[in-house]
Design an enzyme around this catalytic site. Structure first.
Site, PDB file in Angstrom:
ATOM      1  N   ASP A  12      45.635  -1.718  27.279  1.00  8.81           N
ATOM      2  CA  ASP A  12      44.989  -0.885  28.310  1.00  8.81           C
ATOM      3  C   ASP A  12      43.992   0.110  27.745  1.00  8.81           C
ATOM      4  O   ASP A  12      43.767   1.190  28.315  1.00  8.81           O
ATOM      5  CB  ASP A  12      46.051  -0.138  29.147  1.00  8.81           C
ATOM      6  CG  ASP A  12      47.036  -1.088  29.787  1.00  8.81           C
ATOM      7  OD1 ASP A  12      46.623  -2.206  30.133  1.00  8.81           O
ATOM      8  OD2 ASP A  12      48.209  -0.711  29.926  1.00  8.81           O
ATOM      9  N   LYS A  15      39.518  -2.637  27.241  1.00 10.07           N
ATOM     10  CA  LYS A  15      38.900  -3.867  26.700  1.00 10.07           C
ATOM     11  C   LYS A  15      38.020  -4.540  27.752  1.00 10.07           C
ATOM     12  O   LYS A  15      36.915  -4.990  27.466  1.00 10.07           O
ATOM     13  CB  LYS A  15      39.990  -4.856  26.241  1.00 10.07           C
ATOM     14  CG  LYS A  15      40.861  -4.347  25.120  1.00 10.07           C
ATOM     15  CD  LYS A  15      41.991  -5.319  24.798  1.00 10.07           C
ATOM     16  CE  LYS A  15      43.034  -5.445  25.887  1.00 10.07           C
ATOM     17  NZ  LYS A  15      43.811  -4.217  26.156  1.00 10.07           N
ATOM     18  N   GLY A  39      45.978  -6.872  32.334  1.00 10.17           N
ATOM     19  CA  GLY A  39      45.220  -6.379  33.484  1.00 10.17           C
ATOM     20  C   GLY A  39      43.967  -5.726  32.944  1.00 10.17           C
ATOM     21  O   GLY A  39      44.042  -4.692  32.282  1.00 10.17           O
ATOM     22  N   HIS A  40      42.821  -6.368  33.141  1.00 10.30           N
ATOM     23  CA  HIS A  40      41.561  -5.864  32.584  1.00 10.30           C
ATOM     24  C   HIS A  40      40.669  -5.409  33.734  1.00 10.30           C
ATOM     25  O   HIS A  40      40.333  -6.200  34.616  1.00 10.30           O
ATOM     26  CB  HIS A  40      40.871  -6.946  31.744  1.00 10.30           C
ATOM     27  CG  HIS A  40      41.663  -7.321  30.528  1.00 10.30           C
ATOM     28  ND1 HIS A  40      41.276  -8.295  29.644  1.00 10.30           N
ATOM     29  CD2 HIS A  40      42.831  -6.827  30.039  1.00 10.30           C
ATOM     30  CE1 HIS A  40      42.173  -8.382  28.672  1.00 10.30           C
ATOM     31  NE2 HIS A  40      43.141  -7.508  28.892  1.00 10.30           N
ATOM     32  N   GLN A 198      46.309  -7.425  25.484  1.00 11.08           N
ATOM     33  CA  GLN A 198      47.300  -6.509  24.889  1.00 11.08           C
ATOM     34  C   GLN A 198      46.626  -5.674  23.778  1.00 11.08           C
ATOM     35  O   GLN A 198      45.479  -5.291  23.946  1.00 11.08           O
ATOM     36  CB  GLN A 198      48.530  -7.275  24.377  1.00 11.08           C
ATOM     37  CG  GLN A 198      49.402  -7.854  25.494  1.00 11.08           C
ATOM     38  CD  GLN A 198      48.884  -9.118  26.127  1.00 11.08           C
ATOM     39  OE1 GLN A 198      48.632 -10.101  25.446  1.00 11.08           O
ATOM     40  NE2 GLN A 198      48.718  -9.140  27.436  1.00 11.08           N
TER      41      GLN A 198
HETATM   42  P1  GDP Z   1      42.325  -3.100  29.380  1.00 11.46           P
HETATM   43  O1  GDP Z   1      43.628  -3.756  29.666  1.00 11.46           O
HETATM   44  O2  GDP Z   1      42.167  -2.739  27.934  1.00 11.46           O
HETATM   45  O3  GDP Z   1      41.143  -3.878  29.888  1.00 11.46           O
HETATM   46  O4  GDP Z   1      42.324  -1.710  30.171  1.00 11.46           O
HETATM   47  P2  GDP Z   1      42.837  -1.472  31.691  1.00 11.46           P
HETATM   48  O5  GDP Z   1      41.827  -1.998  32.624  1.00 11.46           O
HETATM   49  O6  GDP Z   1      44.240  -1.937  31.835  1.00 11.46           O
HETATM   50  O7  GDP Z   1      42.912   0.105  31.720  1.00 11.46           O
HETATM   51  C1  GDP Z   1      41.803   0.899  31.479  1.00 11.46           C
HETATM   52  C2  GDP Z   1      41.564   1.809  32.687  1.00 11.46           C
HETATM   53  O8  GDP Z   1      40.694   2.850  32.340  1.00 11.46           O
HETATM   54  C3  GDP Z   1      40.901   1.116  33.850  1.00 11.46           C
HETATM   55  O9  GDP Z   1      41.304   1.735  35.043  1.00 11.46           O
HETATM   56  C4  GDP Z   1      39.418   1.353  33.581  1.00 11.46           C
HETATM   57  O10 GDP Z   1      38.633   1.292  34.770  1.00 11.46           O
HETATM   58  C5  GDP Z   1      39.445   2.742  33.031  1.00 11.46           C
HETATM   59  N1  GDP Z   1      38.443   3.093  32.021  1.00 11.46           N
HETATM   60  C6  GDP Z   1      37.859   2.302  31.074  1.00 11.46           C
HETATM   61  N2  GDP Z   1      37.066   3.053  30.272  1.00 11.46           N
HETATM   62  C7  GDP Z   1      37.150   4.325  30.716  1.00 11.46           C
HETATM   63  C8  GDP Z   1      36.589   5.563  30.287  1.00 11.46           C
HETATM   64  O11 GDP Z   1      35.843   5.654  29.313  1.00 11.46           O
HETATM   65  N3  GDP Z   1      36.908   6.674  31.011  1.00 11.46           N
HETATM   66  C9  GDP Z   1      37.752   6.623  32.076  1.00 11.46           C
HETATM   67  N4  GDP Z   1      38.012   7.765  32.711  1.00 11.46           N
HETATM   68  N5  GDP Z   1      38.317   5.482  32.509  1.00 11.46           N
HETATM   69  C10 GDP Z   1      38.024   4.349  31.830  1.00 11.46           C
HETATM   70  P1  IMO Z   2      46.260  -5.562  28.583  1.00  7.02           P
HETATM   71  O1  IMO Z   2      45.586  -6.830  28.144  1.00  7.02           O
HETATM   72  C1  IMO Z   2      49.744  -2.951  28.231  1.00  7.02           C
HETATM   73  C2  IMO Z   2      53.613  -4.886  27.483  1.00  7.02           C
HETATM   74  C3  IMO Z   2      54.644  -4.828  28.591  1.00  7.02           C
HETATM   75  C4  IMO Z   2      55.918  -4.803  27.769  1.00  7.02           C
HETATM   76  C5  IMO Z   2      55.579  -5.731  26.600  1.00  7.02           C
HETATM   77  C6  IMO Z   2      56.097  -7.154  26.782  1.00  7.02           C
HETATM   78  O2  IMO Z   2      46.015  -5.186  29.988  1.00  7.02           O
HETATM   79  O3  IMO Z   2      46.033  -4.457  27.601  1.00  7.02           O
HETATM   80  P2  IMO Z   2      55.364  -9.182  28.364  1.00  7.02           P
HETATM   81  O4  IMO Z   2      55.376  -9.297  29.861  1.00  7.02           O
HETATM   82  O5  IMO Z   2      54.043  -9.416  27.755  1.00  7.02           O
HETATM   83  O6  IMO Z   2      56.445  -9.996  27.715  1.00  7.02           O
HETATM   84  O7  IMO Z   2      55.753  -7.641  28.080  1.00  7.02           O
HETATM   85  O8  IMO Z   2      54.166  -5.752  26.513  1.00  7.02           O
HETATM   86  N1  IMO Z   2      52.291  -5.442  27.879  1.00  7.02           N
HETATM   87  C7  IMO Z   2      51.193  -4.705  28.055  1.00  7.02           C
HETATM   88  N2  IMO Z   2      50.991  -3.368  28.011  1.00  7.02           N
HETATM   89  N3  IMO Z   2      48.698  -3.767  28.430  1.00  7.02           N
HETATM   90  C8  IMO Z   2      48.859  -5.105  28.451  1.00  7.02           C
HETATM   91  O9  IMO Z   2      47.817  -5.971  28.546  1.00  7.02           O
HETATM   92  C9  IMO Z   2      50.162  -5.631  28.297  1.00  7.02           C
HETATM   93  N4  IMO Z   2      50.668  -6.879  28.274  1.00  7.02           N
HETATM   94  C10 IMO Z   2      51.968  -6.742  28.005  1.00  7.02           C
HETATM   95  O10 IMO Z   2      54.507  -3.675  29.374  1.00  7.02           O
HETATM   96  O11 IMO Z   2      56.117  -3.511  27.228  1.00  7.02           O
HETATM   97 MG    MG Z   3      45.267  -3.527  30.939  1.00  3.89          MG
END
Ligand code: GDP
Ligand code: IMO
Ligand code: MG
Length: 409
Positions: A12, A15, A39-40, A198
């Site tokens: 999270d 990416k 979740g991206h 991840q």
């Molecule tokens: P990922 O799994 O690495 O793609 O990241 P996620 O989408 O799960 O979580 C990142 C969250 O932060 C999302 O809600 C993005 O919209 C938000 N986000 C990404 N970059 C920034 C940033 O520079 N500032 C803020 N405030 N939010 C960001």
């Molecule tokens: P992105 O790509 C954050 C965590 C789960 C749990 C552990 C194992 O959005 O960064 P699983 O269901 O994969 O067997 O769970 O890994 N986890 C993540 N945490 N971002 C993710 O993906 C994750 N994918 C799995 O919360 O702790």
């Molecule tokens: Mg994510």
């Protein structure tokens, strides 16, 4: 040119946002690992797109996106996601390919995932998407790959429900099935992004085992599972937040102890919208852990770092970052393998002055306040890795590029 993007923390990190931003100049985006546990998020002119299985290049109408060999794919989740994109006006037909070496997630894997969790004395906190079970079947050589969905020999050990599930999706999956290595080789003159899921600390080998996911989220995964060999990788980028989050269980040395209303933890969760994209779970929050980040740089040969969420610190008069651990009174500078050590680790914190001004509208390095730049420069020195991109908000536009990853050095 081949550029790999991985998470350098516990997932999270942003990416999806960064892959989407850089995909403008790419021809192909390959997601090399994970499944619907990811979740991206991409935010484009106020519209939010949450991707789970589909690579983060999909919003550009001229990009080919490929679900790579290291992915574990639930077809039901994939086609629901593609339907959702279509409803938002994204035409994907003909642009989404699937490696024929990727594995399927069958419905019963999700039940087994949940049951295994409920039997664990210390649950991992999985997403319940059957991910660990799919990788376990893969390792035990009982998994079903996209290439196998027509192969009676491979399917003969399955029950009727599994066979019916595969039959239901076969017609949609087959036209998308691709020999990934051959495809990438034929398009070797394209600029290709390899998108990790991840993060380094959730990787099955380099992460905080057993509190990890089951796939390869390290940079090496791009080579093993993205259809190229290691020598073909030109650049490795590691994305990290200005602070640290973790969703699910497991050690987290810099986690804020106080999560009450009005606490810093709560402030960061609210300001940074730190709730899981896949499960909606509140993310655990803490200061930036530089010991862990330096480890992630080291084990992944990260060439350049990408710092996100710097704007979340805008209002803070001061904040801290962890520069070492104290374990049983001893200062430790390397990231330990032992979960017990990590659980006992007390962070040694360094204080930083805040910049107390909004930075989300900044478009250049020079526009960033001096205190913000000092924080960035400290991280670069500590990790011995330049920070080439700084993200100051969730929107595609809120991105400061100091050095393009597409330039050779
Ligand atoms: P990922 O799994 O690495 O793609 O990241 P996620 O989408 O799960 O979580 C990142 C969250 O932060 C999302 O809600 C993005 O919209 C938000 N986000 C990404 N970059 C920034 C940033 O520079 N500032 C803020 N405030 N939010 C960001
Ligand atoms: P992105 O790509 C954050 C965590 C789960 C749990 C552990 C194992 O959005 O960064 P699983 O269901 O994969 O067997 O769970 O890994 N986890 C993540 N945490 N971002 C993710 O993906 C994750 N994918 C799995 O919360 O702790
Ligand atoms: Mg994510």
């Amino acid at each position: 040119m081949n550029v790999v993007i991985i998470g350098a923390q516990w997932g999270d990190e942003g990416k999806g946002k960064i892959v989407d931003y850089l995909a403008r100049d790419a021809g192909i985006v390959v997601r090399f690992s994970g499944g619907a546990n990811a979740g991206h998020t991409i935010v484009l002119s106020g519209t939010k797109y949450a991707l789970h299985l589909v690579p983060s290049g999909i919003l550009y109408s001229d990009k080919i996106v490929i679900l790579g060999s290291g992915m574990v794919i639930d077809p039901e989740a994939l086609f629901a996601e593609l339907d959702g994109l279509k409803a938002k006006g994204i035409d994907w037909e003909g642009r989404v390919l699937i490696s024929d070496r990727a594995h399927l997630v069958l419905p019963r894997y999700k039940d087994v995932d949940r049951e295994m969790e409920s039997n664990r004395k210390k649950p991992i906190g999985t997403t319940g998407r059957g991910i660990g079970v799919a990788y376990a079947f893969k390792a035990s050589r009982d998994g079903i790959r996209i290439a196998d969905i027509d192969d009676e020999d491979r399917l003969q050990n399955l029950g009727e429900e599994d066979k019916a599930f595969i039959a239901k999706w076969r017609g949609k999956l087959k036209p998308m099935a691709t020999d990934l290595a051959a495809y990438i080789s034929r398009h070797r003159n394209s600029w290709t992004l390899f998108e990790g899921a991840q993060g380094a600390l959730l990787d099955i080998d380099t992460g905080t085992y057993p509190f990890v996911s089951s796939g390869m989220s390290c940079a090496a995964g791009a080579a093993a599972q993205g259809g190229i060999g290691p020598r073909r990788i030109d650049r490795i980028l590691g994305v990290f937040k200005a602070y640290t989050t973790r969703v699910g269980n497991g050690p987290f040395p810099t986690e804020f102890k106080d999560d009450s209303p009005g606490s810093l933890s709560n402030y960061i969760r609210t300001t940074g919208n730190e709730y899981g994209v896949t499960t909606g779970r509140p993310r655990r929050c803490g200061y930036l852990d530089l010991v862990a980040l330096r480890y992630a740089c080291m084990v992944n040969s990260i060439d350049r770092l990408v710092l996100t969420h710097l704007d979340v610190y805008d209002a803070l008069p001061e904040f801290e970052a962890c520069v070492a651990y104290r374990i049983d009174g001893k200062v430790v500078e390397d990231f330990p393998a032992s979960i017990r050590d990590l659980e006992r680790a007390v962070p040694v914190l360094k204080k930083f002055d805040g910049w107390k001004t909004p930075i989300s509208a900044c478009q250049s390095w020079e526009e960033l306040p001096t205190k913000a730049r000092e924080y960035v420069e400290f991280i670069e020195t500590f990790t011995e890795t330049p920070i080439s991109i700084v993200s100051v908000g969730s929107d595609r536009q809120q991105t400061i590029v100091r050095e393009s990853p597409w330039t050779r050095f």
